[in-house]
Design a protein around this motif. Sequence first.
Motif, PDB file in Angstrom:
ATOM      1  N   GLY A  53       0.790  -1.220   0.000  1.00  0.00           N
ATOM      2  CA  GLY A  53       0.000   0.000   0.000  1.00  0.00           C
ATOM      3  C   GLY A  53       0.815   1.260   0.000  1.00  0.00           C
ATOM      4  O   GLY A  53       1.551   1.531  -0.934  1.00  0.00           O
ATOM      5  N   GLN A  54       0.741   1.996   1.071  1.00  0.00           N
ATOM      6  CA  GLN A  54       1.262   3.356   1.126  1.00  0.00           C
ATOM      7  C   GLN A  54       2.772   3.481   1.180  1.00  0.00           C
ATOM      8  O   GLN A  54       3.290   4.564   1.104  1.00  0.00           O
ATOM      9  N   SER A  76      -3.848   0.041   2.127  1.00  0.00           N
ATOM     10  CA  SER A  76      -2.676  -0.398   2.875  1.00  0.00           C
ATOM     11  C   SER A  76      -3.028  -1.600   3.723  1.00  0.00           C
ATOM     12  O   SER A  76      -4.183  -1.832   4.050  1.00  0.00           O
TER      13      SER A  76
END
Length: 151
Positions: A53-54, A76
Amino acid sequence: MSFLSSFDISASGMSAERVRMDVAAENIANADTTRTEAGGAYKRKDVVFEAYGQGTFADAMRRARMGGGYNSRIHSGVRVAALVTDDRELKKVYNPDHPDADEDGYVEMPNVDVLKETVDSMAATRSYEANVTALNAMKAMANKALEIGRS
């Protein structure tokens, strides 16, 4: 990071820990299995997690500093990257009466340590519970926010 992405993070953690508990249970169940479909004694399995994810915390700080907002299309969390087989040597036990004994009377036993699997299972359970607690806290915050909006 949007508020709703917190639900995704906790849900992914719960899902990953469930797989970890299942693998520990499988290892315990096969602690005495000397013959598998693949041939030979059962070999212990382990779970490898990966974040997705992030990116890293540093990446998030850099985006925030540069004015870049949260991209709601990116979720995320954590996921199971792989199930790996433990390559440690199998234990040899002298038991000449066992049907899987070799010509010297030794039987290859699985490389499963029941105590370690029990501890892994307990740790996975605690991690699962922590994610449930976080999820419930987020639900409570969402309900309070809705109550404020009604006033």
